[in-house]
Write a protein that holds these residues in place. Structure first.
Motif, PDB file in Angstrom:
ATOM      1  N   THR A  11       6.946 -47.448  31.811  1.00 45.65           N
ATOM      2  CA  THR A  11       6.515 -46.081  31.534  1.00 45.65           C
ATOM      3  C   THR A  11       7.744 -45.205  31.375  1.00 45.65           C
ATOM      4  OG1 THR A  11       6.421 -45.466  33.853  1.00 45.65           O
ATOM      5  CG2 THR A  11       4.424 -46.434  32.907  1.00 45.65           C
ATOM      6  N   LEU A  12       7.516 -43.993  30.955  1.00 50.30           N
ATOM      7  CA  LEU A  12       8.617 -43.045  30.805  1.00 50.30           C
ATOM      8  C   LEU A  12       9.289 -42.781  32.145  1.00 50.30           C
ATOM      9  CD1 LEU A  12      10.239 -41.153  29.010  1.00 50.30           C
ATOM     10  CD2 LEU A  12       8.511 -39.389  29.430  1.00 50.30           C
ATOM     11  N   ASP A  13       8.506 -42.742  33.222  1.00 54.34           N
ATOM     12  CA  ASP A  13       9.072 -42.535  34.559  1.00 54.34           C
ATOM     13  C   ASP A  13      10.000 -43.688  34.956  1.00 54.34           C
ATOM     14  OD1 ASP A  13       7.780 -40.130  34.878  1.00 54.34           O
ATOM     15  OD2 ASP A  13       6.066 -41.006  35.953  1.00 54.34           O
ATOM     16  N   ASP A  14       9.623 -44.909  34.602  1.00 54.30           N
ATOM     17  CA  ASP A  14      10.469 -46.068  34.900  1.00 54.30           C
ATOM     18  C   ASP A  14      11.791 -45.989  34.153  1.00 54.30           C
ATOM     19  OD1 ASP A  14       8.464 -47.103  36.514  1.00 54.30           O
ATOM     20  OD2 ASP A  14       7.625 -48.342  34.900  1.00 54.30           O
ATOM     21  N   VAL A  15      11.738 -45.610  32.917  1.00 56.05           N
ATOM     22  CA  VAL A  15      12.953 -45.499  32.104  1.00 56.05           C
ATOM     23  C   VAL A  15      13.843 -44.381  32.641  1.00 56.05           C
ATOM     24  CG1 VAL A  15      13.842 -44.973  29.795  1.00 56.05           C
ATOM     25  CG2 VAL A  15      11.841 -46.453  30.060  1.00 56.05           C
ATOM     26  N   LEU A  16      13.262 -43.261  32.998  1.00 48.18           N
ATOM     27  CA  LEU A  16      14.055 -42.154  33.547  1.00 48.18           C
ATOM     28  C   LEU A  16      14.665 -42.525  34.893  1.00 48.18           C
ATOM     29  CD1 LEU A  16      11.852 -39.062  32.635  1.00 48.18           C
ATOM     30  CD2 LEU A  16      14.005 -39.762  31.595  1.00 48.18           C
ATOM     31  N   ALA A  17      13.907 -43.220  35.735  1.00 50.61           N
ATOM     32  CA  ALA A  17      14.437 -43.644  37.034  1.00 50.61           C
ATOM     33  C   ALA A  17      15.597 -44.626  36.846  1.00 50.61           C
ATOM     34  CB  ALA A  17      13.332 -44.282  37.867  1.00 50.61           C
ATOM     35  N   ALA A  18      15.460 -45.552  35.921  1.00 53.94           N
ATOM     36  CA  ALA A  18      16.539 -46.500  35.649  1.00 53.94           C
ATOM     37  C   ALA A  18      17.769 -45.776  35.107  1.00 53.94           C
ATOM     38  CB  ALA A  18      16.074 -47.563  34.662  1.00 53.94           C
ATOM     39  N   THR A  19      17.551 -44.788  34.258  1.00 54.46           N
ATOM     40  CA  THR A  19      18.669 -44.012  33.711  1.00 54.46           C
ATOM     41  C   THR A  19      19.401 -43.250  34.813  1.00 54.46           C
ATOM     42  OG1 THR A  19      17.456 -43.766  31.640  1.00 54.46           O
ATOM     43  CG2 THR A  19      19.293 -42.269  31.995  1.00 54.46           C
ATOM     44  N   VAL A  20      18.648 -42.686  35.735  1.00 50.22           N
ATOM     45  CA  VAL A  20      19.257 -41.949  36.852  1.00 50.22           C
ATOM     46  C   VAL A  20      20.079 -42.893  37.726  1.00 50.22           C
ATOM     47  CG1 VAL A  20      18.726 -40.722  38.992  1.00 50.22           C
ATOM     48  CG2 VAL A  20      17.575 -40.085  36.872  1.00 50.22           C
ATOM     49  N   VAL A  21      19.538 -44.058  38.025  1.00 51.71           N
ATOM     50  CA  VAL A  21      20.252 -45.021  38.878  1.00 51.71           C
ATOM     51  C   VAL A  21      21.520 -45.513  38.188  1.00 51.71           C
ATOM     52  CG1 VAL A  21      20.100 -47.338  39.878  1.00 51.71           C
ATOM     53  CG2 VAL A  21      18.218 -45.725  40.163  1.00 51.71           C
ATOM     54  N   ILE A  22      21.422 -45.840  36.921  1.00 52.10           N
ATOM     55  CA  ILE A  22      22.593 -46.328  36.172  1.00 52.10           C
ATOM     56  C   ILE A  22      23.659 -45.242  36.088  1.00 52.10           C
ATOM     57  CG2 ILE A  22      23.366 -47.035  33.876  1.00 52.10           C
ATOM     58  CD1 ILE A  22      20.647 -48.509  33.632  1.00 52.10           C
ATOM     59  N   THR A  23      23.243 -44.008  35.849  1.00 50.81           N
ATOM     60  CA  THR A  23      24.204 -42.900  35.768  1.00 50.81           C
ATOM     61  C   THR A  23      24.894 -42.680  37.109  1.00 50.81           C
ATOM     62  OG1 THR A  23      22.878 -41.861  34.054  1.00 50.81           O
ATOM     63  CG2 THR A  23      24.479 -40.474  35.185  1.00 50.81           C
ATOM     64  N   ALA A  24      24.118 -42.715  38.181  1.00 52.69           N
ATOM     65  CA  ALA A  24      24.706 -42.531  39.513  1.00 52.69           C
ATOM     66  C   ALA A  24      25.709 -43.635  39.819  1.00 52.69           C
ATOM     67  CB  ALA A  24      23.609 -42.495  40.564  1.00 52.69           C
ATOM     68  N   LEU A  25      25.376 -44.880  39.454  1.00 56.97           N
ATOM     69  CA  LEU A  25      26.310 -45.983  39.686  1.00 56.97           C
ATOM     70  C   LEU A  25      27.599 -45.806  38.883  1.00 56.97           C
ATOM     71  CD1 LEU A  25      23.901 -49.059  39.747  1.00 56.97           C
ATOM     72  CD2 LEU A  25      25.210 -48.104  41.656  1.00 56.97           C
ATOM     73  N   ARG A  26      27.466 -45.384  37.652  1.00 56.41           N
ATOM     74  CA  ARG A  26      28.662 -45.198  36.817  1.00 56.41           C
ATOM     75  C   ARG A  26      29.521 -44.050  37.320  1.00 56.41           C
ATOM     76  NH1 ARG A  26      28.122 -45.756  30.549  1.00 56.41           N
ATOM     77  NH2 ARG A  26      30.318 -45.421  30.945  1.00 56.41           N
ATOM     78  N   VAL A  27      28.898 -43.025  37.884  1.00 57.43           N
ATOM     79  CA  VAL A  27      29.649 -41.865  38.361  1.00 57.43           C
ATOM     80  C   VAL A  27      30.335 -42.164  39.688  1.00 57.43           C
ATOM     81  CG1 VAL A  27      29.386 -39.515  39.246  1.00 57.43           C
ATOM     82  CG2 VAL A  27      28.274 -40.160  37.121  1.00 57.43           C
ATOM     83  N   PHE A  28      29.614 -42.807  40.615  1.00 54.07           N
ATOM     84  CA  PHE A  28      30.142 -42.969  41.966  1.00 54.07           C
ATOM     85  C   PHE A  28      30.848 -44.296  42.217  1.00 54.07           C
ATOM     86  CE2 PHE A  28      26.737 -39.799  42.663  1.00 54.07           C
ATOM     87  CZ  PHE A  28      27.562 -38.769  43.095  1.00 54.07           C
ATOM     88  N   ALA A  29      30.715 -45.273  41.354  1.00 53.35           N
ATOM     89  CA  ALA A  29      31.363 -46.569  41.565  1.00 53.35           C
ATOM     90  C   ALA A  29      32.888 -46.464  41.637  1.00 53.35           C
ATOM     91  CB  ALA A  29      30.931 -47.564  40.494  1.00 53.35           C
ATOM     92  N   PRO A  30      33.549 -45.716  40.752  1.00 53.00           N
ATOM     93  CA  PRO A  30      35.007 -45.615  40.879  1.00 53.00           C
ATOM     94  C   PRO A  30      35.443 -44.966  42.193  1.00 53.00           C
ATOM     95  CG  PRO A  30      34.318 -44.922  38.700  1.00 53.00           C
ATOM     96  CD  PRO A  30      33.081 -45.092  39.510  1.00 53.00           C
ATOM     97  N   ASP A  31      34.704 -43.953  42.643  1.00 56.62           N
ATOM     98  CA  ASP A  31      35.041 -43.315  43.916  1.00 56.62           C
ATOM     99  C   ASP A  31      34.843 -44.273  45.082  1.00 56.62           C
ATOM    100  OD1 ASP A  31      35.690 -40.928  42.686  1.00 56.62           O
ATOM    101  OD2 ASP A  31      33.681 -40.084  42.929  1.00 56.62           O
ATOM    102  N   ALA A  32      33.755 -45.030  45.054  1.00 58.50           N
ATOM    103  CA  ALA A  32      33.495 -45.993  46.121  1.00 58.50           C
ATOM    104  C   ALA A  32      34.568 -47.085  46.131  1.00 58.50           C
ATOM    105  CB  ALA A  32      32.110 -46.603  45.948  1.00 58.50           C
ATOM    106  N   ARG A  33      34.958 -47.551  44.956  1.00 55.66           N
ATOM    107  CA  ARG A  33      36.008 -48.569  44.874  1.00 55.66           C
ATOM    108  C   ARG A  33      37.330 -48.024  45.396  1.00 55.66           C
ATOM    109  NH1 ARG A  33      35.910 -50.145  39.456  1.00 55.66           N
ATOM    110  NH2 ARG A  33      37.358 -48.465  39.018  1.00 55.66           N
TER     111      ARG A  33
END
Length: 67
Positions: free
Chosen positions: A4-26
């Motif tokens: 559903t659209l909600d699933d796609v938006l949730a996946a987009t939010v999770v992927i974006t958060a990982l891309r933003v915070f992964a370098p800081d966490a590393r």
């Protein structure tokens, strides 16, 4: 089961958060590991190994073996 659209938006939010915070966490992980290595090296150079200051366990085990 289609996404559903909600699933796609949730996946987009999770992927974006990982891309933003992964370098800081590393970076934070590497920084903490470097600090731990420095502290450990300082302790080894000082001779502050816990076995040097703790009561000897080998003497206690020898006494028990003699009984």
């Amino acid at each position: 089961m289609p996404f559903t659209l909600d699933d796609v938006l949730a996946a987009t939010v999770v992927i974006t958060a990982l891309r933003v915070f992964a370098p800081d966490a590393r970076h934070l992980t590497r920084r903490l590991l470097r600090a731990g290595v420095r502290v450990g090296a300082d302790e080894l150079l000082k001779g502050g190994h816990p076995a040097d200051t703790a009561p000897s366990l080998t003497a206690a085990s020898k006494d028990e073996g003699a009984r």
